[in-house]
Design a protein around this motif. Structure first.
Motif, PDB file in Angstrom:
ATOM      1  N   UNK A  80       0.824  -1.216   0.000  1.00 51.18           N
ATOM      2  CA  UNK A  80       0.000   0.000   0.000  1.00 51.18           C
ATOM      3  C   UNK A  80       0.858   1.265   0.000  1.00 51.18           C
ATOM      4  N   UNK A  81       1.958   1.264   0.761  1.00 47.69           N
ATOM      5  CA  UNK A  81       2.852   2.438   0.788  1.00 47.69           C
ATOM      6  C   UNK A  81       3.475   2.689  -0.583  1.00 47.69           C
ATOM      7  N   UNK A  82       3.914   1.616  -1.244  1.00 47.02           N
ATOM      8  CA  UNK A  82       4.505   1.775  -2.579  1.00 47.02           C
ATOM      9  C   UNK A  82       3.451   2.267  -3.561  1.00 47.02           C
ATOM     10  N   UNK A  83       2.236   1.766  -3.465  1.00 43.95           N
ATOM     11  CA  UNK A  83       1.159   2.235  -4.344  1.00 43.95           C
ATOM     12  C   UNK A  83       0.943   3.738  -4.172  1.00 43.95           C
ATOM     13  N   UNK A  84       0.923   4.213  -2.944  1.00 40.26           N
ATOM     14  CA  UNK A  84       0.752   5.647  -2.697  1.00 40.26           C
ATOM     15  C   UNK A  84       1.933   6.437  -3.240  1.00 40.26           C
ATOM     16  N   UNK A  85       3.144   5.927  -3.045  1.00 40.11           N
ATOM     17  CA  UNK A  85       4.339   6.594  -3.557  1.00 40.11           C
ATOM     18  C   UNK A  85       4.278   6.699  -5.078  1.00 40.11           C
ATOM     19  N   UNK A  86       3.874   5.633  -5.739  1.00 45.88           N
ATOM     20  CA  UNK A  86       3.749   5.636  -7.202  1.00 45.88           C
ATOM     21  C   UNK A  86       2.763   6.723  -7.639  1.00 45.88           C
ATOM     22  N   UNK A  87       1.579   6.724  -7.032  1.00 37.94           N
ATOM     23  CA  UNK A  87       0.553   7.726  -7.393  1.00 37.94           C
ATOM     24  C   UNK A  87       1.045   9.145  -7.152  1.00 37.94           C
ATOM     25  N   UNK A  88       1.765   9.353  -6.054  1.00 40.63           N
ATOM     26  CA  UNK A  88       2.203  10.701  -5.675  1.00 40.63           C
ATOM     27  C   UNK A  88       3.398  11.213  -6.483  1.00 40.63           C
ATOM     28  N   UNK A  89       4.046  10.339  -7.253  1.00 39.31           N
ATOM     29  CA  UNK A  89       5.273  10.732  -7.948  1.00 39.31           C
ATOM     30  C   UNK A  89       5.240  10.471  -9.447  1.00 39.31           C
ATOM     31  N   UNK A  90       4.052  10.524 -10.032  1.00 45.79           N
ATOM     32  CA  UNK A  90       3.932  10.492 -11.491  1.00 45.79           C
ATOM     33  C   UNK A  90       3.764   9.133 -12.123  1.00 45.79           C
ATOM     34  N   UNK A  91       3.719   8.071 -11.323  1.00 42.01           N
ATOM     35  CA  UNK A  91       3.494   6.739 -11.875  1.00 42.01           C
ATOM     36  C   UNK A  91       2.012   6.476 -12.069  1.00 42.01           C
ATOM     37  N   UNK A  93      -0.973   3.492 -11.524  1.00 42.68           N
ATOM     38  CA  UNK A  93      -1.411   2.200 -11.006  1.00 42.68           C
ATOM     39  C   UNK A  93      -2.240   1.538 -12.102  1.00 42.68           C
ATOM     40  N   UNK A  94      -1.866   0.323 -12.503  1.00 40.22           N
ATOM     41  CA  UNK A  94      -2.623  -0.386 -13.529  1.00 40.22           C
ATOM     42  C   UNK A  94      -3.570  -1.414 -12.935  1.00 40.22           C
ATOM     43  N   UNK A  95      -3.306  -1.872 -11.691  1.00 38.94           N
ATOM     44  CA  UNK A  95      -4.219  -2.777 -10.991  1.00 38.94           C
ATOM     45  C   UNK A  95      -3.797  -2.883  -9.531  1.00 38.94           C
ATOM     46  N   UNK A  96      -4.799  -2.941  -8.656  1.00 39.32           N
ATOM     47  CA  UNK A  96      -4.539  -3.090  -7.234  1.00 39.32           C
ATOM     48  C   UNK A  96      -4.352  -1.737  -6.566  1.00 39.32           C
ATOM     49  N   UNK A 118       6.799  -1.398 -16.753  1.00 37.90           N
ATOM     50  CA  UNK A 118       5.860  -2.063 -15.848  1.00 37.90           C
ATOM     51  C   UNK A 118       6.546  -2.719 -14.657  1.00 37.90           C
ATOM     52  N   UNK A 119       5.849  -2.646 -13.515  1.00 37.43           N
ATOM     53  CA  UNK A 119       6.335  -3.188 -12.251  1.00 37.43           C
ATOM     54  C   UNK A 119       5.212  -3.843 -11.471  1.00 37.43           C
ATOM     55  N   UNK A 120       5.637  -4.646 -10.491  1.00 36.51           N
ATOM     56  CA  UNK A 120       4.712  -5.247  -9.538  1.00 36.51           C
ATOM     57  C   UNK A 120       5.382  -5.217  -8.167  1.00 36.51           C
TER      58      UNK A 120
END
Length: 126
Positions: A80-91, A93-96, A118-120
């Motif tokens: 969840x922390x990485x998902x938030x970091x991705x959203x907050x820094x220009x990435x 989210x493609x799923x989850x 792409x990453x997971x």
């Protein structure tokens, strides 16, 4: 023994992704920088070449493909922390983040950097 050594990654625009990778890779433990004009290298703690590292170079003709790089998470909260970091820094989210039917405990987020690589990030118990 973990046989992982490094990843050499192409991006089409370093300026477009630099903040994203500085934040993401630091959060994943790649906290030592060895940058040159051509390569931006983020390494784990220790001395090269005995530690894993992530090297990024700009290639204006690069286009993303079907490759995916996966990282382990210690728990669902890290996903969840990485998902938030991705959203907050220009990435993107493609799923989850969510449970996936790969196994009963497979909790992951799939995402892309600002250039489309792409990453997971996954946590699972079995």
């Amino acid at each position: 023994m973990n046989k992982f050594s490094h990843i050499d990654l192409r991006v089409d625009d370093w300026e477009k992704v630099s903040l994203f990778y500085e934040k993401l890779l630091h959060a994943l433990g790649f906290t030592i920088s060895y940058h040159s004009e051509r390569w931006k290298v983020f390494a784990a703690q220790g001395e090269l070449p005995s530690v894993p590292y992530f090297a990024i170079t700009e290639d204006r003709s690069h286009t993303p493909n079907g490759n995916l790089i996966g990282f382990w998470a210690e728990d669902r909260e890290e996903v969840d922390r990485i998902a938030a970091l991705v959203r907050d820094n220009g990435g993107t989210i493609t799923d989850g983040p969510r449970l996936f039917p790969i196994s009963p405990t497979y909790y992951a987020v799939y995402f892309q950097d600002p250039c489309g690589n792409a990453y997971e990030m996954v946590h699972r118990l079995n």
